[in-house]
Enzyme design. Structure first.
Site, PDB file in Angstrom:
ATOM      1  N   LYS A   1       0.852  -1.188   0.000  1.00 42.57           N
ATOM      2  CA  LYS A   1       0.000   0.000   0.000  1.00 42.57           C
ATOM      3  C   LYS A   1       0.890   1.241   0.000  1.00 42.57           C
ATOM      4  O   LYS A   1       1.702   1.428   0.896  1.00 42.57           O
ATOM      5  CB  LYS A   1      -0.931   0.018   1.213  1.00 42.57           C
ATOM      6  CG  LYS A   1      -1.975   1.124   1.121  1.00 42.57           C
ATOM      7  CD  LYS A   1      -2.931   1.097   2.281  1.00 42.57           C
ATOM      8  CE  LYS A   1      -4.077   2.078   2.045  1.00 42.57           C
ATOM      9  NZ  LYS A   1      -3.622   3.439   1.714  1.00 42.57           N
TER      10      LYS A   1
ATOM     11  N   ASP B   1       1.659   5.266   0.074  1.00 38.10           N
ATOM     12  CA  ASP B   1       1.139   6.482   0.708  1.00 38.10           C
ATOM     13  C   ASP B   1       1.324   7.654  -0.260  1.00 38.10           C
ATOM     14  O   ASP B   1       2.317   8.376  -0.214  1.00 38.10           O
ATOM     15  CB  ASP B   1       1.899   6.737   2.012  1.00 38.10           C
ATOM     16  CG  ASP B   1       1.255   7.822   2.848  1.00 38.10           C
ATOM     17  OD1 ASP B   1       0.148   8.265   2.494  1.00 38.10           O
ATOM     18  OD2 ASP B   1       1.864   8.230   3.852  1.00 38.10           O
TER      19      ASP B   1
ATOM     20  N   GLU C   1       3.063   1.673   4.435  1.00 36.80           N
ATOM     21  CA  GLU C   1       1.796   1.978   5.106  1.00 36.80           C
ATOM     22  C   GLU C   1       0.969   0.734   5.400  1.00 36.80           C
ATOM     23  O   GLU C   1       0.216   0.700   6.366  1.00 36.80           O
ATOM     24  CB  GLU C   1       0.990   2.952   4.246  1.00 36.80           C
ATOM     25  CG  GLU C   1      -0.232   3.515   4.933  1.00 36.80           C
ATOM     26  CD  GLU C   1      -0.998   4.491   4.051  1.00 36.80           C
ATOM     27  OE1 GLU C   1      -1.734   5.303   4.604  1.00 36.80           O
ATOM     28  OE2 GLU C   1      -0.875   4.411   2.812  1.00 36.80           O
TER      29      GLU C   1
END
Length: 320
Positions: free
Chosen positions: A34, A36, A179
């Site tokens: 993931k 950011d 993240e």
């Protein structure tokens, strides 16, 4: 020369917050890092020209001139791609650096910032290619097509993903300082604009997007600046106050917030429930992301800490 075929406008598919898939089902899932950053849909015509769009559909092509390389890398192929614009520091996304690029509309200023604070486009899906819609194809087939497009350059990449082994992927991204993870079903189609349970986002630290409905003044060295912001979340009845957030700000963030909040004052509280604090009220237009230890039994944020201002989101987008 024949006119170029217009590319479809495709809104990005969205992930639902959720847990890691269980051990018995994780073989059906892919696991991606993931990132950011700011979500971006890239539409590239056959002549190499491109349009970059935000999650809300706003045109931000002029904001990131260095990403024009995507058109050259495609070599005359037309495509609509999905990805995340990030600013990297030591190989990891730094949203603070990316914020220096957000909101810039002047092409000359954007070109200057591209040299000082270059961005990188992480690509993770392809929804349309060479005139062919790919939305109904399963994720694994779309990813295979994307990997074959050669979209690796100074400002772009197509990171790999893991099939199964969700806990291992979780541990690796946690140690590396990312993240979190996005888990995607291998057989999932691409559903534009839909927050689907076929994609799950799992963050390492619990986080919450909130609307700022007011602020309290700081003391001492931050007198006159926001000491804390008053956070709310949308419910059917209106905007519900969920607590104040006063830690985690840098000096620069407090000054920037003071400037932004000064132009959206209001005379009354925007919250549906009482706030027992001496506050300056503002129109709830600014979205912030905070981290927290969880929720109290009364529905308040537990130990909230400021993470960032979500200048890539508006109030209307929070639900979608």
């Amino acid at each position: 020369m024949e006119p170029l075929e217009p590319l479809p406008v495709i809104r990005p598919m969205l992930a639902t917050p959720g847990p890691l898939p269980g051990v018995g089902e994780e073989a059906e899932w892919a696991f991606e890092t993931k990132w950011d950053g700011a979500r971006c849909v890239v539409a590239v015509a056959g002549d190499g020209s491109l349009r970059l769009s935000t999650r809300a559909g706003d045109d931000v092509t002029a904001r990131y001139p260095e990403l024009a390389e995507i058109g050259r890398l495609l070599g005359g192929r037309a495509a609509v791609l999905d990805g995340e614009v990030v600013a990297l520091a030591d190989g990891r996304p730094d949203f603070g650096l990316l914020q220096r690029r957000l909101g810039v509309v002047n092409p000359r200023r954007a070109a200057q910032l591209a040299v000082r604070y270059p961005v990188h486009l992480v690509l993770f899906d392809v929804m349309h290619l060479d005139g062919r819609p790919l939305l109904a194809l399963p994720y694994r087939d779309r990813r295979s097509l994307l990997s074959g497009l050669g979209l690796v350059g100074p400002h772009s990449s197509v990171p790999g993903y893991a099939v199964g082994h969700g806990q291992r992927a979780w541990d690796i991204t946690l140690r590396a300082g990312f993240e979190g993870l996005v888990a995607k079903r291998l057989l999932s189609p691409y559903t534009p604009g839909i927050r689907s349970d076929q994609w799950r986002k799992i963050k390492h630290t619990p986080a919450q997007d909130v609307l700022i409905g007011g602020w309290t003044e700081g003391r001492g060295g931050i007198a006159g600046l926001p000491g804390a912001v008053l956070a709310g979340v949308e419910v059917p009845e209106g905007l519900r106050y969920v607590g104040s957030v006063g830690s985690g700000f840098s000096a620069l963030e407090r000054r920037d917030l003071a400037r932004l909040l000064a132009v959206i004052p209001r005379d009354t509280s925007p919250f549906m429930n009482p706030v027992d604090l001496p506050a300056h009220w503002v129109e709830p237009r600014l979205v912030a992301e905070i981290t927290m230890a969880g929720w109290t039994a009364a529905g308040r944020l537990r130990s909230p800490v400021w993470h960032r201002l979500r200048s890539d989101l508006t109030r209307d987008e929070l639900g979608g």
